[in-house]
Design a protein around this motif. Structure first.
Motif, PDB file in Angstrom:
ATOM      1  N   ILE A 199     -20.270 -12.146 -14.373  1.00 41.18           N
ATOM      2  CA  ILE A 199     -19.828 -11.860 -15.860  1.00 41.18           C
ATOM      3  C   ILE A 199     -20.025 -10.553 -16.394  1.00 41.18           C
ATOM      4  O   ILE A 199     -21.278 -10.182 -16.775  1.00 41.18           O
ATOM      5  N   ILE A 200     -19.109  -9.783 -16.792  1.00 43.33           N
ATOM      6  CA  ILE A 200     -19.138  -8.646 -17.556  1.00 43.33           C
ATOM      7  C   ILE A 200     -18.526  -8.680 -19.024  1.00 43.33           C
ATOM      8  O   ILE A 200     -17.595  -9.386 -19.054  1.00 43.33           O
ATOM      9  N   PHE A 201     -19.129  -8.358 -20.064  1.00 39.21           N
ATOM     10  CA  PHE A 201     -18.993  -8.579 -21.222  1.00 39.21           C
ATOM     11  C   PHE A 201     -19.490  -7.396 -22.125  1.00 39.21           C
ATOM     12  O   PHE A 201     -20.220  -6.689 -21.750  1.00 39.21           O
ATOM     13  N   GLY A 202     -18.915  -7.475 -23.408  1.00 38.89           N
ATOM     14  CA  GLY A 202     -19.488  -6.535 -24.551  1.00 38.89           C
ATOM     15  C   GLY A 202     -19.759  -7.463 -25.665  1.00 38.89           C
ATOM     16  O   GLY A 202     -21.038  -7.798 -25.759  1.00 38.89           O
ATOM     17  N   ASP A 203     -19.039  -7.471 -26.791  1.00 38.78           N
ATOM     18  CA  ASP A 203     -19.330  -8.258 -27.790  1.00 38.78           C
ATOM     19  C   ASP A 203     -18.977  -9.824 -28.060  1.00 38.78           C
ATOM     20  O   ASP A 203     -19.252 -10.419 -29.124  1.00 38.78           O
ATOM     21  N   SER A 204     -18.489 -10.422 -26.978  1.00 39.17           N
ATOM     22  CA  SER A 204     -17.944 -11.838 -27.072  1.00 39.17           C
ATOM     23  C   SER A 204     -18.965 -12.618 -27.053  1.00 39.17           C
ATOM     24  O   SER A 204     -20.029 -12.426 -26.544  1.00 39.17           O
ATOM     25  N   SER A 205     -18.819 -13.676 -27.882  1.00 38.17           N
ATOM     26  CA  SER A 205     -19.887 -14.749 -28.066  1.00 38.17           C
ATOM     27  C   SER A 205     -19.751 -15.659 -26.807  1.00 38.17           C
ATOM     28  O   SER A 205     -20.987 -16.237 -26.379  1.00 38.17           O
ATOM     29  N   ILE A 206     -19.023 -15.848 -25.992  1.00 34.60           N
ATOM     30  CA  ILE A 206     -18.936 -16.414 -24.662  1.00 34.60           C
ATOM     31  C   ILE A 206     -20.026 -15.836 -23.773  1.00 34.60           C
ATOM     32  O   ILE A 206     -20.771 -16.440 -23.178  1.00 34.60           O
ATOM     33  N   GLY A 207     -19.969 -14.193 -24.062  1.00 32.53           N
ATOM     34  CA  GLY A 207     -20.827 -13.611 -23.153  1.00 32.53           C
ATOM     35  C   GLY A 207     -22.567 -14.152 -23.483  1.00 32.53           C
ATOM     36  O   GLY A 207     -23.321 -14.268 -22.627  1.00 32.53           O
ATOM     37  N   LEU A 208     -22.503 -14.083 -24.880  1.00 31.15           N
ATOM     38  CA  LEU A 208     -23.899 -14.393 -25.335  1.00 31.15           C
ATOM     39  C   LEU A 208     -24.337 -15.900 -24.933  1.00 31.15           C
ATOM     40  O   LEU A 208     -25.295 -16.181 -24.554  1.00 31.15           O
ATOM     41  N   GLU A 209     -23.483 -16.820 -25.030  1.00 34.63           N
ATOM     42  CA  GLU A 209     -23.497 -18.137 -24.325  1.00 34.63           C
ATOM     43  C   GLU A 209     -24.118 -18.306 -23.120  1.00 34.63           C
ATOM     44  O   GLU A 209     -25.060 -19.032 -22.608  1.00 34.63           O
ATOM     45  N   LEU A 210     -23.509 -17.408 -22.217  1.00 28.60           N
ATOM     46  CA  LEU A 210     -23.569 -17.320 -20.850  1.00 28.60           C
ATOM     47  C   LEU A 210     -25.011 -16.921 -20.340  1.00 28.60           C
ATOM     48  O   LEU A 210     -25.622 -17.186 -19.802  1.00 28.60           O
ATOM     49  N   ALA A 211     -25.381 -15.660 -21.255  1.00 30.92           N
ATOM     50  CA  ALA A 211     -26.799 -15.310 -21.148  1.00 30.92           C
ATOM     51  C   ALA A 211     -27.697 -16.356 -21.426  1.00 30.92           C
ATOM     52  O   ALA A 211     -28.800 -16.340 -20.750  1.00 30.92           O
ATOM     53  N   PHE A 212     -27.554 -16.931 -22.432  1.00 36.00           N
ATOM     54  CA  PHE A 212     -28.246 -18.192 -22.948  1.00 36.00           C
ATOM     55  C   PHE A 212     -28.758 -19.123 -21.883  1.00 36.00           C
ATOM     56  O   PHE A 212     -29.804 -19.673 -21.391  1.00 36.00           O
ATOM     57  N   PHE A 213     -27.322 -19.581 -21.052  1.00 36.10           N
ATOM     58  CA  PHE A 213     -27.500 -20.369 -20.145  1.00 36.10           C
ATOM     59  C   PHE A 213     -27.879 -19.717 -18.545  1.00 36.10           C
ATOM     60  O   PHE A 213     -27.534 -20.450 -17.614  1.00 36.10           O
ATOM     61  N   LYS A 214     -28.110 -18.420 -18.705  1.00 37.44           N
ATOM     62  CA  LYS A 214     -28.879 -17.849 -17.463  1.00 37.44           C
ATOM     63  C   LYS A 214     -27.918 -17.485 -16.512  1.00 37.44           C
ATOM     64  O   LYS A 214     -28.224 -17.546 -15.203  1.00 37.44           O
ATOM     65  N   TYR A 215     -26.673 -17.350 -16.917  1.00 34.77           N
ATOM     66  CA  TYR A 215     -25.459 -16.853 -15.761  1.00 34.77           C
ATOM     67  C   TYR A 215     -26.018 -15.429 -15.526  1.00 34.77           C
ATOM     68  O   TYR A 215     -26.502 -14.654 -16.205  1.00 34.77           O
ATOM     69  N   ASN A 216     -25.240 -14.899 -14.409  1.00 34.13           N
ATOM     70  CA  ASN A 216     -25.331 -13.496 -14.225  1.00 34.13           C
ATOM     71  C   ASN A 216     -24.405 -12.681 -15.025  1.00 34.13           C
ATOM     72  O   ASN A 216     -23.192 -12.310 -14.675  1.00 34.13           O
ATOM     73  N   VAL A 217     -24.872 -12.045 -16.092  1.00 35.60           N
ATOM     74  CA  VAL A 217     -24.115 -11.514 -17.106  1.00 35.60           C
ATOM     75  C   VAL A 217     -24.551  -9.912 -17.172  1.00 35.60           C
ATOM     76  O   VAL A 217     -25.882 -10.002 -17.030  1.00 35.60           O
ATOM     77  N   MET A 218     -23.796  -9.164 -17.599  1.00 40.53           N
ATOM     78  CA  MET A 218     -24.010  -7.765 -17.918  1.00 40.53           C
ATOM     79  C   MET A 218     -23.267  -7.327 -19.190  1.00 40.53           C
ATOM     80  O   MET A 218     -22.153  -7.516 -18.910  1.00 40.53           O
ATOM     81  N   ARG A 219     -23.979  -6.725 -20.172  1.00 44.66           N
ATOM     82  CA  ARG A 219     -23.066  -6.002 -21.074  1.00 44.66           C
ATOM     83  C   ARG A 219     -22.716  -4.857 -20.517  1.00 44.66           C
ATOM     84  O   ARG A 219     -23.528  -4.081 -20.076  1.00 44.66           O
ATOM     85  N   VAL A 220     -21.612  -4.049 -20.998  1.00 45.47           N
ATOM     86  CA  VAL A 220     -21.182  -2.812 -20.467  1.00 45.47           C
ATOM     87  C   VAL A 220     -20.575  -2.079 -21.431  1.00 45.47           C
ATOM     88  O   VAL A 220     -19.793  -2.624 -22.476  1.00 45.47           O
ATOM     89  N   TYR A 221     -20.711  -0.838 -21.401  1.00 46.54           N
ATOM     90  CA  TYR A 221     -20.611   0.191 -22.603  1.00 46.54           C
ATOM     91  C   TYR A 221     -20.435   1.437 -21.927  1.00 46.54           C
ATOM     92  O   TYR A 221     -21.233   1.627 -20.772  1.00 46.54           O
ATOM     93  N   HIS A 222     -19.994   2.570 -22.447  1.00 50.25           N
ATOM     94  CA  HIS A 222     -19.871   3.848 -21.993  1.00 50.25           C
ATOM     95  C   HIS A 222     -20.045   4.951 -23.224  1.00 50.25           C
ATOM     96  O   HIS A 222     -19.309   4.585 -24.004  1.00 50.25           O
ATOM     97  N   LYS A 223     -20.619   5.925 -23.098  1.00 47.88           N
ATOM     98  CA  LYS A 223     -20.886   6.892 -24.439  1.00 47.88           C
ATOM     99  C   LYS A 223     -19.733   7.477 -24.795  1.00 47.88           C
ATOM    100  O   LYS A 223     -19.379   7.874 -25.892  1.00 47.88           O
ATOM    101  N   LYS A 224     -18.348   7.397 -23.921  1.00 48.03           N
ATOM    102  CA  LYS A 224     -17.432   7.879 -24.232  1.00 48.03           C
ATOM    103  C   LYS A 224     -16.620   7.097 -25.421  1.00 48.03           C
ATOM    104  O   LYS A 224     -15.752   7.548 -26.137  1.00 48.03           O
ATOM    105  N   PHE A 225     -17.186   5.637 -25.534  1.00 51.71           N
ATOM    106  CA  PHE A 225     -16.509   4.978 -26.310  1.00 51.71           C
ATOM    107  C   PHE A 225     -17.375   4.536 -27.376  1.00 51.71           C
ATOM    108  O   PHE A 225     -18.743   4.525 -27.069  1.00 51.71           O
TER     109      PHE A 225
END
Length: 288
Positions: free
Chosen positions: A221-247
């Motif tokens: 699972i890839i996410f940025g600021d989504s609350s769903i991503g935070l929930e999945l991180a809490f439940f120890k799913y395979n998550v990665m927050r993604v950003y790039h300096k261009k944005f």
């Protein structure tokens, strides 16, 4: 000190003659409604989003005793409207010289509580945890995918965080992945259009349903600021927050959740590398 007037003056004009005027009209209408009914409390999810100030101004002019701000989303110093300064506000009801505000605040986690405690009296701030009803239907760890030949990659999008996803993923071979796009409901059409125009890979549009059984244990699972991503991180799913300096990043960087800003680390994640998450601190910081 950079001169940003060429960019900001046009934005100021567009907002003042557009959304700001609209919110003033909405605020005036809310004032009439609040004065015509008998109630003591005005509860709102507006927090300090750009549309909130005019409404708070008129709500404070009404007969309402308590204006309560309920913490709904995630807060980030990288979002301009969450860069609150103490000098913006007054402990009195002087809303001509200072910003309108609620009387009381609830917060989901310690991050927002600490931010508000630097500005407002602590007796007005309550660390309640989340009131979002969807958290009652929590995600759970499920069995592995039946189809082991093709990995499942989910792109969980917020309102404005998804452009870095494409910028990096377009440089990676995703032939072995089945990619699912989960757009934010408020920005669904804008997100889908952007992916259709700019993605180098095939994807399927999904809607989150049957929450406890939607994701599988080995999903990526890839996410940025989504609350769903935070929930999945809490439940120890395979998550990665993604950003790039261009944005412009839409979240704050911390050590609680792994994040990537380059194709190298993102490729490690996609190839099965595990990254640590601090479940206890995620809970305290963002939820309870």
């Amino acid at each position: 000190n950079l001169n940003c007037s060429r960019v900001l003056l046009n934005q100021l004009a567009c907002s003042f003659f557009g959304s700001i005027q609209k919110q003033i009209l909405i605020g005036e209408r809310i004032l009439k409604i609040l004065n015509s009914i008998k109630c003591k409390n005005f509860l709102t999810y507006l927090e300090f989003f750009p549309t909130s100030r005019a409404i708070y101004y008129f709500a404070n002019k009404s007969k309402i005793k308590n204006i309560v701000s309920i913490n709904h989303g995630n807060t980030s110093n990288n979002d301009l409207f969450f860069c609150l300064k103490k000098k913006e506000f007054s402990i009195t009801n002087n809303f001509k010289d200072f910003s309108p505000r609620p009387n009381f605040y609830t917060t989901k986690g310690k991050i927002y509580y600490k931010k508000l405690a630097k500005i407002f009296p602590k007796k007005q701030i309550f660390l309640t945890g989340s009131f979002k009803i969807e958290l009652e239907k929590n995600f759970k760890l499920a069995t592995n995918c039946k189809n082991n030949n093709q990995k499942r990659l989910f792109l969980v999008c917020g309102l404005n965080d998804y452009r870095p996803f494409l910028y990096l993923l377009n440089k990676i071979n995703l032939n072995n992945f089945k990619v699912f796009l989960l757009p934010h409901p408020v920005a669904k059409h804008k997100t889908i259009d952007y992916f259709k125009k700019n993605s180098n890979f095939a994807f399927e549009i999904k809607r989150l349903h049957d929450k406890p059984n939607f994701f599988k244990k080995n999903d990526l699972i890839i996410f940025g600021d989504s609350s769903i991503g935070l929930e999945l991180a809490f439940f120890k799913y395979n998550v990665m927050r993604v950003y790039h300096k261009k944005f412009i990043p839409t979240f704050d960087f911390d050590n609680l959740i792994p994040f990537s800003s380059n194709t190298k680390k993102l490729s490690f994640f996609l190839n099965g590398s595990k990254f640590k998450k601090n479940k206890r601190k995620i809970e305290k910081s963002y939820f309870y």
